[in-house]
Design an enzyme around this catalytic site. Structure first.
Site, mmCIF file in Angstrom:
data_model
loop_
_atom_site.group_PDB
_atom_site.id
_atom_site.type_symbol
_atom_site.label_atom_id
_atom_site.label_comp_id
_atom_site.label_asym_id
_atom_site.label_seq_id
_atom_site.Cartn_x
_atom_site.Cartn_y
_atom_site.Cartn_z
ATOM 1 N N ASP A 55 0.829 -1.208 0.000
ATOM 2 C CA ASP A 55 0.000 0.000 0.000
ATOM 3 C C ASP A 55 0.862 1.256 0.000
ATOM 4 O O ASP A 55 0.555 2.226 -0.694
ATOM 5 C CB ASP A 55 -0.919 -0.011 1.225
ATOM 6 N N HIS A 78 -4.803 -3.596 6.091
ATOM 7 C CA HIS A 78 -4.567 -3.784 4.655
ATOM 8 C C HIS A 78 -5.909 -4.133 4.014
ATOM 9 O O HIS A 78 -6.216 -5.279 3.714
ATOM 10 C CB HIS A 78 -3.538 -4.889 4.423
#
Length: 337
Positions: free
Chosen positions: A159, A192
């Site tokens: 990410d 996440h």
């Protein structure tokens, strides 16, 4: 040369591992002088595919690769490993809800936690990649009490990499030519998942040798507070929609980045994002596996303290925190059935 570093990779016949194994065995992660012994684990029905992966590793003729153990048996796979990269899990498919993924995968990570507890070195460093990564890491750690909690991490570097890439691309639209490596101190807070908070409020961009705050460089707060966050949050789903498969090449790159930094440390004045066991920092729940900004030195991470957090940022962090608490409770219930 030192003794081989024993590195376990689960889901070793899968697409992420296929993109990952070469970099690890070549020395790109743990160093150009560090011999490697690979422990490759997958389910029994994947034995033929796994054997093909072993053949390819042999055909690469990599001088650092001293041994390959390929197996579907936990005792062989987890025996005396120094590093465990837990990739293997049921993959997220298009339209699949995270709760469905959690129910399918959490018992896998309970079993792998038990195997780590019984067979791995007590100093082993563990990276959980299989989703839902934060919660799987929480369960894995819960069932491996003999290994220190700080040795358990989950992957949010993907990410972070996505966020850095988006900022670099946005600047190119204004003819400011930078690479993602010129963007630093982006923070991924929380899970996440699509609730994560990609935070650029402390990020900087190196433009012709000058460190410029990301907001000042981009000059578009509407973008940074809107489309940028949404793009990073939903990037995994966008890749699945396009490829009909989950991220592999970028995930493997992020795994390498995560482990290399954990092994060698972060640069002065810079931090990276890792899912780690919370100590309660930034009003998070102690014991939860939460993505924070961390500094790393001597193989040990520490959460960056004292960052100013706006009310809007606190709200976003609260959303992802609440999701993780709910996931944790669901996972504990599944494991107790």
């Amino acid at each position: 040369m030192s003794e081989p570093l024993r590195v376990l990779i689960t889901g070793a016949a899968g697409q992420i591992a296929y993109s990952l194994l070469y970099s690890i065995a070549k020395g790109d992660v743990f160093g150009a002088n560090q011999p490697i012994a690979l422990h490759l684990l997958d389910i029994e029905v994947m034995n033929n595919v796994l054997n093909g992966v072993v053949m390819e590793l042999q055909d690469c003729a990599l001088p650092l690769l001293k041994e390959v153990i390929a197996t579907h048996e936990y005792p062989k796979a987890f025996k005396d490993v120094d590093v465990a990269i837990l990739v293997g899990a049921m993959p997220r498919r298009e339209g699949m809800e995270r709760k469905d993924l959690l129910k399918a995968n959490v018992k896998i990570f309970k079993g792998q936690g038990e195997a780590l507890n019984q067979y791995a070195k007590k100093t082993a460093k563990i990276l959980v990649v299989g989703n839902p990564a934060n919660t799987n890491c929480f369960i894995c750690r819960k069932y491996a009490p003999s290994i220190p909690s700080e040795n358990f991490t989950c992957l949010t570097r993907l990410d972070q990499n996505r966020a850095q890439g988006q900022i670099a691309q946005k600047l190119k639209e204004s003819n400011v030519l930078v690479s993602s490596l010129d963007v630093s101190n982006v923070t991924i807070w929380g899970n996440h998942s699509s609730t994560q908070y990609p935070d650029v409020n402390h990020a900087v961009v190196n433009i012709q040798g000058k460190a410029v705050p990301a907001r000042e460089a981009v000059k578009d707060d509407n973008y940074l507070d809107g489309a940028f966050i949404e793009t990073v949050q939903k990037r995994g789903a966008a890749v699945i929609a396009a490829r009909k498969l989950s991220s592999a090449m970028s995930a493997a790159k992020a795994i390498c980045d995560h482990m290399r930094d954990w092994w060698t440390g972060t640069a002065a004045g810079q931090w990276v994002s890792m899912g780690v066991v919370s100590d309660g920092s930034y009003a998070t729940e102690t014991g939860l596996v939460f993505s924070f900004p961390v500094n790393i030195s001597g193989g040990a991470w520490s959460i960056v303290q004292g960052l100013s957090i706006s009310d809007k940022a606190k709200e976003r962090i609260g959303i992802t925190l609440n999701e993780l608490v709910e996931e944790k409770n669901d996972a504990v219930a599944v494991c107790s059935d």
